[in-house]
Each structure stands twice: as structure tokens, then as C-alpha cells.
Design a protein around this motif. Structure first.
Motif, PDB file in Angstrom:
ATOM      1  N   ARG A  66       1.620  -1.620  68.319  1.00  0.00           N
ATOM      2  CA  ARG A  66       2.717  -2.489  67.685  1.00  0.00           C
ATOM      3  C   ARG A  66       3.309  -3.423  68.944  1.00  0.00           C
ATOM      4  N   PRO A  67       3.817  -4.693  68.618  1.00  0.00           N
ATOM      5  CA  PRO A  67       4.431  -5.548  69.483  1.00  0.00           C
ATOM      6  C   PRO A  67       5.673  -4.619  70.471  1.00  0.00           C
ATOM      7  N   GLU A  68       6.276  -4.046  69.768  1.00  0.00           N
ATOM      8  CA  GLU A  68       7.420  -3.159  70.444  1.00  0.00           C
ATOM      9  C   GLU A  68       6.948  -2.263  71.813  1.00  0.00           C
ATOM     10  N   ALA A  69       5.833  -1.967  71.549  1.00  0.00           N
ATOM     11  CA  ALA A  69       5.410  -1.107  72.711  1.00  0.00           C
ATOM     12  C   ALA A  69       5.479  -1.338  73.940  1.00  0.00           C
ATOM     13  N   GLU A  70       5.199  -2.725  74.481  1.00  0.00           N
ATOM     14  CA  GLU A  70       5.422  -3.226  75.590  1.00  0.00           C
ATOM     15  C   GLU A  70       6.934  -3.001  76.223  1.00  0.00           C
ATOM     16  N   LYS A  71       7.826  -3.524  75.467  1.00  0.00           N
ATOM     17  CA  LYS A  71       9.163  -3.485  75.785  1.00  0.00           C
ATOM     18  C   LYS A  71       9.620  -1.925  75.998  1.00  0.00           C
ATOM     19  N   ALA A  72       9.218  -1.074  74.996  1.00  0.00           N
ATOM     20  CA  ALA A  72       9.524   0.116  75.181  1.00  0.00           C
ATOM     21  C   ALA A  72       8.977   0.829  76.088  1.00  0.00           C
ATOM     22  N   ASP A  73       7.673   0.617  76.635  1.00  0.00           N
ATOM     23  CA  ASP A  73       7.186   1.144  77.724  1.00  0.00           C
ATOM     24  C   ASP A  73       7.931   0.846  78.966  1.00  0.00           C
ATOM     25  N   PHE A  74       8.333  -0.624  79.308  1.00  0.00           N
ATOM     26  CA  PHE A  74       8.905  -0.966  80.459  1.00  0.00           C
ATOM     27  C   PHE A  74      10.436  -0.320  80.535  1.00  0.00           C
ATOM     28  N   TYR A  75      11.170  -0.371  79.343  1.00  0.00           N
ATOM     29  CA  TYR A  75      12.426   0.213  79.293  1.00  0.00           C
ATOM     30  C   TYR A  75      12.298   1.690  79.567  1.00  0.00           C
ATOM     31  N   PHE A  76      11.384   2.299  79.150  1.00  0.00           N
ATOM     32  CA  PHE A  76      11.267   3.869  79.519  1.00  0.00           C
ATOM     33  C   PHE A  76      11.227   4.068  81.063  1.00  0.00           C
ATOM     34  N   ALA A  77      10.231   3.245  81.641  1.00  0.00           N
ATOM     35  CA  ALA A  77       9.911   3.634  83.113  1.00  0.00           C
ATOM     36  C   ALA A  77      11.442   3.359  83.632  1.00  0.00           C
ATOM     37  N   ASN A  78      12.212   2.169  83.348  1.00  0.00           N
ATOM     38  CA  ASN A  78      13.513   1.971  84.005  1.00  0.00           C
ATOM     39  C   ASN A  78      14.472   2.931  83.534  1.00  0.00           C
ATOM     40  N   THR A  79      14.303   3.600  82.434  1.00  0.00           N
ATOM     41  CA  THR A  79      15.497   4.606  82.266  1.00  0.00           C
ATOM     42  C   THR A  79      15.244   5.857  83.112  1.00  0.00           C
ATOM     43  N   ASN A  80      14.137   6.070  83.693  1.00  0.00           N
ATOM     44  CA  ASN A  80      13.761   7.178  84.550  1.00  0.00           C
ATOM     45  C   ASN A  80      14.329   6.467  85.937  1.00  0.00           C
ATOM     46  N   PHE A  81      14.119   5.325  86.281  1.00  0.00           N
ATOM     47  CA  PHE A  81      14.535   4.842  87.641  1.00  0.00           C
ATOM     48  C   PHE A  81      15.929   5.010  87.582  1.00  0.00           C
TER      49      PHE A  81
END
Length: 277
Positions: A66-81
Motif C-alpha cells: 500500500r502507498p502508506e507503507a513507505e511513510k509507516a516504515d520510515f516513521y517506525f524506524a524513527n520512533t525507535n531512534f
């Protein structure tokens, strides 16, 4: 009446918090992907990375393709940071860069991968394997994006890590010196000088190397002393050439004179062997 107002406020605040918590718990149990995604983005943009991360972690497998996957993956990485989970954020930013290689966010993802490794680097007293990995990652980023807006920060991170390695190398050599492991100290200071020729510790390192070599020569067996005192002379000459105004110059000169006196008394190894015949 005056005493009742704070109580009313506390009760109202408690009710709002309970409502917010119950709303979040309902989201966790919900099967509505779109609703969860919208809420996760809202939490993220408000800086509530813990809740955003929990929701995104559940959503990522469901958003594949889905188009939302890209933002979700980036945001998830940053929540860990943002949560201080730097090992995980390094992994997820790297995974993002590999998965979305043509994304507009890939440069930032690669920078954040390097920054995560930078943040995961331990204090200089500890093993520095992670520090070397971080330096390599930063350099890879700088090579790949020489004009990046993140370049100044990346260069500052690299400098800080190099300083950490410098401190580690100097303190390791100084520890050998303090423990009177003189031969090991000389080797360690030699390595330090080769790796960090412009170090702020250069004068201290040169003086301690000279001292360690002098002590090493004194404690050596007679047939090895001459060559080791000759090293003392060489170290002294390098020391005064590099640091002619050093506060330790007189002490260094005392060791130099003592070494020369010993050299004058000691025959070269080949002369000793010839005499023995």
C-alpha cells in the motif's frame, strides 16, 4: 469553594486521561487498519513516539504493497531512534533504504542509520567495535551524498568518534605505562603516534614513550641494553625537535645523558662476540 476548584480540576484531568487511555486501548484492539494508521500518524506528529511506534509495528505487515507503507516504515524506524533504541533504529533505517531505494526519504534514512550507530557508540573506556562501524557508515554516507544538507552534522559526528578512539588509544598506552609494562607501553605509544599524529596528547605520549623506553633499557639484560639505550637517544631527539619548550625537557635530558653514559660503557654486540673468541 476555593478548596473545591483544585479537586474539580484534578478530577477533570483524570477523566480526560482515562478517556485518552481507553481510546488508545480501543485502537490497539481495533481491526480497522485505516483508523489505526491515521491515529499512528497523529501520535507521531504530536511527538508521542511510544504509542505511534506500537501502532506502526502492528500495522507494517498489514500495509505491505500500500502507498502508506513507505511513510509507516520510515516513521517506525524513527520512533525507535526517538525512544533511544539505536540498535533497532539503525537496522530499520538500513532496511528502509534498501527497500525504498528510490524514495525521497532514502538520503535521510541513510543518514539516520549512521546517526543511530553514532548514538550507539559506547564510552571510550569500553570496546570500540561499534565506533569503528559508525565511522565507516558515516564515511559511506558522505561519499554517497557529498552535497547533503546533513553533511556538517555527519562530519561533526565523525570527528567526535575519532576523538573517542584517540582517547581510547592514549589511555590504553598510558595504562601500560602506569603498570610499568614498559615494552608494551612503547609499542602502544608508537601506534598512537602513527594513528593520531596531530593529537592534543602528542607531547605527553612522546615523553611517556621516552620514559618507558629508558626504563625498559635499564631493566634489560646487558647484551640488549646498548641497542635499547640507542632508542632512548633517538626518542629524545625526536622529543626535543617536536617540543623544544616542553616543561619536561630537563627530565628528558637527564634520561638522555644517562642513556649516553650507558652506551659509552657498553660494547656493541658484535664487538662483545669478537672479544669472547
Amino acid at each position: 469553594m476555593l478548596f473545591q476548584r483544585p479537586l474539580v480540576f484534578v478530577l477533570l484531568l483524570g477523566t480526560l486521561l482515562l478517556g485518552a487511555c481507553s481510546g488508545y486501548q480501543k485502537l490497539l484492539k481495533s481491526d480497522d487498519v485505516n483508523k489505526k494508521y491515521t491515529a499512528a500518524i497523529e501520535y507521531y506528529e504530536k511527538g508521542d513516539y511510544a504509542r505511534a511506534g506500537t501502532l506502526l509495528e502492528e500495522l507494517i505487515p498489514l500495509l505491505k504493497g500500500r502507498p502508506e507503507a513507505e511513510k509507516a516504515d520510515f516513521y517506525f524506524a524513527n520512533t525507535n531512534f526517538q525512544g533511544g533504541n539505536y540498535t533497532l533504529s539503525a537496522y530499520y533505517f538500513q532496511q528502509f533504504a534498501e527497500t525504498y531505494s528510490s524514495s525521497a526519504l532514502v538520503e535521510e534514512a541513510r543518514f539516520m542509520h549512521a546517526k543511530s550507530l553514532f548514538r550507539d557508540s559506547p564510552e571510550f573506556e569500553l570496546d570500540q567495535t561499534n565506533t569503528y562501524t559508525a565511522i565507516e557508515s558515516i564515511q559511506d554516507f558522505l561519499n554517497q551524498y557529498p552535497e547533503s544538507k546533513f553533511r556538517p552534522e555527519a562530519e561533526n559526528m565523525s570527528t567526535e568518534l575519532q576523538t573517542k578512539l584517540e582517547n581510547k588509544a592514549f589511555e590504553s598506552a598510558r595504562l601500560y605505562f602506569q603498570l610499568r609494562y614498559n615494552q608494551a607501553a612503547v609499542v602502544a605509544f608508537n601506534t598512537f603516534q602513527q594513528q593520531f599524529p596531530a593529537s592534543a596528547y602528542s607531547e605527553q605520549a612522546a615523553y611517556m614513550k621516552l620514559t618507558a623506553q629508558y626504563e625498559y633499557a635499564k631493566e634489560s639484560v646487558e647484551e640488549k641494553q646498548r641497542e635499547r639505550y640507542l632508542e632512548v637517544v633517538a626518542f629524545y631527539q625526536n622529543f626535543i625537535d617536536s617540543f623544544p619548550q616542553s616543561a619536561t625537557l630537563k627530565t628528558a635530558e637527564t634520561m638522555y645523558n644517562a642513556a649516553r653514559a650507558e652506551i659509552a660503557k657498553l660494547k656493541p654486540a658484535d664487538a662483545t662476540a669478537a672479544t669472547a673468541k
